[in-house]
Design an enzyme around this catalytic site. Structure first.
Site, PDB file in Angstrom:
ATOM      1  N   ARG A 312     -53.862  22.012 -24.750  1.00 28.05           N
ATOM      2  CA  ARG A 312     -53.996  20.705 -25.410  1.00 28.05           C
ATOM      3  C   ARG A 312     -53.486  20.694 -26.869  1.00 28.05           C
ATOM      4  NH1 ARG A 312     -57.959  17.999 -26.246  1.00 28.05           N
ATOM      5  NH2 ARG A 312     -57.067  16.046 -25.531  1.00 28.05           N
ATOM      6  N   CYS A 342     -45.353  33.915 -26.966  1.00 29.11           N
ATOM      7  CA  CYS A 342     -44.126  33.920 -27.764  1.00 29.11           C
ATOM      8  C   CYS A 342     -43.565  32.516 -27.930  1.00 29.11           C
ATOM      9  CB  CYS A 342     -43.114  34.835 -27.094  1.00 29.11           C
ATOM     10  SG  CYS A 342     -43.830  36.445 -26.800  1.00 29.11           S
TER      11      CYS A 342
HETATM   12  N1  LLP Z   1     -58.163   8.155 -13.289  1.00 28.55           N
HETATM   13  C1  LLP Z   1     -56.823   8.278 -13.377  1.00 28.55           C
HETATM   14  C2  LLP Z   1     -55.999   7.534 -12.445  1.00 28.55           C
HETATM   15  C3  LLP Z   1     -56.257   9.100 -14.360  1.00 28.55           C
HETATM   16  O1  LLP Z   1     -54.932   9.205 -14.433  1.00 28.55           O
HETATM   17  C4  LLP Z   1     -57.104   9.817 -15.239  1.00 28.55           C
HETATM   18  C5  LLP Z   1     -56.533  10.699 -16.263  1.00 28.55           C
HETATM   19  C6  LLP Z   1     -58.483   9.683 -15.093  1.00 28.55           C
HETATM   20  C7  LLP Z   1     -58.986   8.834 -14.123  1.00 28.55           C
HETATM   21  C8  LLP Z   1     -59.465  10.404 -15.962  1.00 28.55           C
HETATM   22  O2  LLP Z   1     -59.370  10.036 -17.275  1.00 28.55           O
HETATM   23  P1  LLP Z   1     -60.416  10.572 -18.352  1.00 28.55           P
HETATM   24  O3  LLP Z   1     -61.780  10.001 -18.016  1.00 28.55           O
HETATM   25  O4  LLP Z   1     -60.417  12.046 -18.289  1.00 28.55           O
HETATM   26  O5  LLP Z   1     -59.893  10.063 -19.643  1.00 28.55           O
HETATM   27  N2  LLP Z   1     -54.283  16.093 -20.100  1.00 28.55           N
HETATM   28  C9  LLP Z   1     -54.680  15.035 -21.021  1.00 28.55           C
HETATM   29  C10 LLP Z   1     -55.415  13.918 -20.313  1.00 28.55           C
HETATM   30  C11 LLP Z   1     -54.601  13.279 -19.227  1.00 28.55           C
HETATM   31  C12 LLP Z   1     -55.356  12.213 -18.473  1.00 28.55           C
HETATM   32  C13 LLP Z   1     -54.599  11.778 -17.279  1.00 28.55           C
HETATM   33  N3  LLP Z   1     -55.282  10.856 -16.445  1.00 28.55           N
HETATM   34  C14 LLP Z   1     -55.505  15.633 -22.141  1.00 28.55           C
HETATM   35  O6  LLP Z   1     -55.740  16.830 -22.145  1.00 28.55           O
HETATM   36  O7  LLP Z   1     -55.896  14.914 -23.051  1.00 28.55           O
END
Ligand code: LLP
Length: 424
Positions: A312, A342
């Site tokens: 992240r 690296c």
């Molecule tokens: N539903 C859908 C369709 C999504 O695409 C996502 C997250 C969620 C639910 C869940 O969202 P949350 O409650 O976690 O905000 N890798 C990134 C976050 C990417 C989120 C992608 N979609 C990070 O580390 O911040």
């Protein structure tokens, strides 16, 4: 609130000392607190009490089987976005009716498995996907519950990389086009209209965007109702933010209240797909200080966890809280906390003030979501071990990879000095 607290200047995961856990299970180490997860799930349940609802934990945030199994026991459904995630939740015995499938690029194989498994809802994201799904259902003579993921063109006011509900994003179907597609679903012999879905972004720290998106979904709901197309649920997606630094996101209660206020007395279920809010603060990544290094311009605190374990900071420039596992009165140094990989972007935190020495254990807080689930084997590093703490009990929920795991799927061809393949 979480259950990682200091007692006598030592960081504890519930009733266990983090530094002792690292000694026993090795470094780097993902540590999860069961009590924190339970608390978060209960908070969503309470926020939706009195209204028909389904909490579909977003598996992508952390897909460990034991955590999924815990969520299932607490009554959660699941939001999956790939065949792998669907197979994971089927493996832990999730009720398919409580599983929904999102994602902009589902393959034929993925849709087929979803239909055959009889999952609760497929969130369709384009006309082309709808056509394919209709064809698959006709071939299998099998019905499927469908929601259209609407792109409400609402600014989630979050990091652009995790904003998904604007016109320019690849996600969802424009609100103007959704009505005609719902008519197609309603007329299809196998497809059944189940819901209206959206997901506008992640790490949202205010209620405004989700309230605005809900209003747009409700306006479509009204139009569909008038046309005699009845919708069983409204799915507002995930997106509720957490405190990494000084953010002050609404509580699940406040967040859901903003939605429920707009939904009013309509006879419709509310679905929500929280990932981060459920699991981020239920996990830390503990790691060890390998070296302290002073250069002409900077101090570096070099640790044994890097972007392969937690990407992240490197990927989004995310600020994550880094703490000493033993608090001391030693002078703090201003340093970049960096990993062994690296790449110059391999850092966990920049310009941090830490009282650390070689051999100390530090922890990155808020690492339970999008930590392990985005980890990789880059630099041929083994994926870390994951443990789940429950009071003073602890279970390994994923062993550290062995070196053999790194090449288990590969073949090792052999060649002669001219580069000609030697047959076995
Ligand atoms: N539903 C859908 C369709 C999504 O695409 C996502 C997250 C969620 C639910 C869940 O969202 P949350 O409650 O976690 O905000 N890798 C990134 C976050 C990417 C989120 C992608 N979609 C990070 O580390 O911040």
């Amino acid at each position: 609130m979480d259950y990682f607290n200091y007692k006598d200047n030592e960081l504890y995961a519930e009733d266990l000392k983090v530094s002792s856990l690292v000694q026993e299970y090795g470094s780097p180490l993902y540590i999860y607190s069961k009590a924190t997860l339970v608390r978060h799930m209960r908070a969503f349940e309470e926020a939706l009490a009195g209204k028909k609802h389904l909490i579909c934990y977003a598996v992508k945030a952390n897909c460990n089987l034991s955590l999924l199994s815990l969520m299932k026991s607490l009554g959660a459904g699941f939001d999956v976005v790939s065949e792998g995630e669907l197979r994971r939740v089927l493996k832990i015995g999730a009720d398919p009716k409580k599983v929904i499938f999102s994602g902009v690029g589902k393959t034929r194989a993925e849709l087929t498995l979803a239909v055959k498994s009889g999952i609760g809802c497929i969130n369709v994201e384009s006309e082309a996907e709808l056509k394919l799904l209709s064809k698959i259902c006709a071939e299998l003579k099998c019905p499927a519950q469908v929601a259209l993921r609407v792109n409400p063109d609402v600014d989630a006011k979050t990091h652009p990389s995790i904003s998904t509900g604007l016109k320019g994003n690849k996600f969802g179907i424009a609100a103007e086009d959704a009505f005609a597609l719902y008519q197609q679903v309603a007329a299809d012999p196998y497809l059944q209209v189940s819901g209206i879905d959206c997901h506008i972004g992640s790490q949202m720290t205010s209620n405004g965007p989700i309230a605005e998106a809900t209003e747009k979904l409700l306006s479509l709901y009204g139009k569909l109702e008038q046309a005699g197309i009845l919708v069983d649920h409204i799915d507002i997606g995930g997106g509720l933010g957490v405190t990494y630094n000084d953010e002050t996101p609404p509580s699940p209660y406040e967040y859901m209240a903003a939605v429920l206020k707009r939904v009013g007395g309509r006879d419709v279920s509310i679905y929500v797909e929280p990932g981060r809010a459920m699991v981020a603060n239920a996990g830390i990544l503990a790691c060890s200080v390998l070296y302290l290094k002073q250069t002409a311009t900077k101090n570096f605190c070099i640790v044994d966890a890097g972007m392969s374990d937690l990407i992240r900071p490197a990927l989004y420039n995310s600020w994550m809280n880094i703490v000493e596992c033993r608090k001391s009165n030693d002078p703090k140094i201003l340093c970049d906390v960096v990993g062994p990989i690296c790449e110059s972007d391999d850092f966990l935190g920049r310009d941090r003030k830490l009282a650390v020495q070689q051999g100390d254990i530090i922890a990155v807080r808020g690492a339970g979501a999008y930590g392990m689930s985005m980890a990789s084997n880059y630099n041929a590093r083994r994926l870390p071990c994951e443990i789940l703490v429950d009071g003073s009990a602890v279970e390994v929920i994923r062993r550290r990879q062995d070196f053999e795991d790194l090449w288990a799927q590969e073949r090792q061809l052999a060649f002669d000095a001219e580069g000609k393949l030697l047959h076995p």
